[in-house]
Design an enzyme around this catalytic site. Sequence first.
Site, PDB file in Angstrom:
ATOM      1  N   GLU A 253       0.878  -1.168   0.000  1.00 21.33           N
ATOM      2  CA  GLU A 253       0.000   0.000   0.000  1.00 21.33           C
ATOM      3  C   GLU A 253       0.911   1.212   0.000  1.00 21.33           C
ATOM      4  O   GLU A 253       1.583   1.499   0.990  1.00 21.33           O
ATOM      5  CB  GLU A 253      -0.918  -0.032   1.228  1.00 21.33           C
ATOM      6  CG  GLU A 253      -2.098   0.932   1.102  1.00 21.33           C
ATOM      7  CD  GLU A 253      -1.753   2.319   1.604  1.00 21.33           C
ATOM      8  OE1 GLU A 253      -1.519   3.206   0.739  1.00 21.33           O
ATOM      9  OE2 GLU A 253      -1.710   2.530   2.814  1.00 21.33           O
ATOM     10  N   CYS A 287      -1.439   9.043   3.065  1.00 20.51           N
ATOM     11  CA  CYS A 287      -1.345   8.570   1.680  1.00 20.51           C
ATOM     12  C   CYS A 287      -2.570   8.945   0.860  1.00 20.51           C
ATOM     13  O   CYS A 287      -2.497   9.052  -0.371  1.00 20.51           O
ATOM     14  CB  CYS A 287      -1.131   7.055   1.651  1.00 20.51           C
ATOM     15  SG  CYS A 287      -2.429   6.112   2.493  1.00 20.51           S
TER      16      CYS A 287
END
Length: 490
Positions: A253, A287
């Site tokens: 990720e 993120c």
Amino acid sequence: MTLTRGLLIAGQEVPASSGRTTADIDPWTGRPYARVAAATPADVTAAITAAEAAFEQWSDLAPSQRRRILLRAADLLDQRTPQVVELMSHEVGGAAPWAAFNAHLAAEILREAAAGITQPTGAVLTTDLPGAYSLQARVPVGVVAAIAPWNAPLILGTRSVAMALAMGNTVVMKPSEDAPLACGLFLADVLQEAGLPDGVLNVVTNDPADAPEIVETLISDPRVRMVNFTGSTAVGRRIGVLAAEHLKPAILELGGKNALIVLDDADLNYAVDAAAFGSFMNSGQICMSVDRVIVHRGVAEEFTTRFARKIDSLPYGDPCDPHTVVGPVVNTRAAQRVTALIHDALGKGAHLASGTGKVEGAAGTLLRPMVLTDVTRDMDVFHGEIFGPATVIHTVDNDDEAVALANDTPYGLSGGVITQDTARGLAMARRIHTGIFHINDQTVADEPQAPFGGVKDSGYGRFGGRDGADAFTQTRWITVQAHGRAQYPF
């Protein structure tokens, strides 16, 4: 007083075999908040040995017992929210609302993982074999390597281990060098108090200079059977290559260049609030943060004026002040990287609608939140992930241009659109190349029961929900000759 912590191996806190330690720096003061053991490759190997030794007993433990441990740990996290707030303010400069949210969501991740323990873990398949049953079973993979980042330390540290543990695996965790406590050791303390057996979760902290060697030792050991990593795309590429060299599955990720699209029918007050939250929560160090606000030309001028006014009003500064919204970035390197992006853009013709682009604070880590306009393709900020307290406003003429610009990035993590026309938003969602997309909301959202992850350079694999359970197990085909005997040709 500076805290001192060792490695956690086989349920015991031990010093590094070399005796070395490394500083955990408070980004607001610039002084050491803690000192943690600096692991050697030999320490990593010892942690893997402990995890391997604990695997059989843990994977054989009754599902109800594993569930009780995770649920107890979730309750403990809820109770320790004030401790999390203090810890994150000193370790990563996290403002109080963000730190409290870390504690809340980490607890929910543990509860969701606990719920997954008693879900169906296989299927009965059709078969042409007379008198036989054909079964598909999901079984734990074994020892899992978990490498977690600093920016949402308790959330992402918990996510890196929760479902792996729930499915019966054991874990060796390497928390970020910038958050070894909140990301790793604090979480391990909670799980131990909840009853997690020795060796099921092992934590190895390290000096930043040793990170490549530590990671390679962890992934290359044949007893480690899979890897999960959350962090930058640049590091994720190296992790993915290393895992592939050793034929190990990986969940990656990675970064994002997330776009929030504001259509011409949007409620502008709502759009401004959504963009402000998505851009500046945790100083933009998420993120999923809004790196780009793409606005229809018909409302762009009014949106920009209102947005700049909102951002100028955000309290920024000391993360220990309960009124602070935007705290410092994690270290001086991060501050220098963000300001380099801003100054490159300003030098090529961009303008600041908010902020100064100057580093403030005694430790050189504080940036007043910034909004850039007139950004063009020749500027580094057009392409690069900001990961700091800044965002960019782009103006487009229609929906097609908005979609094209949103997709004009190698990243593909999250996105959002603000519109009062749900059908229009759904049509846009189908065309945006991201793993996550939100209609009438901004880009930052996380629910433990939802599949979380990206596409393109934002990585592959999914945390959360049924996808997460499948990710931390492997399929095994089992047949049972229950009636009669199998027939052989010779």
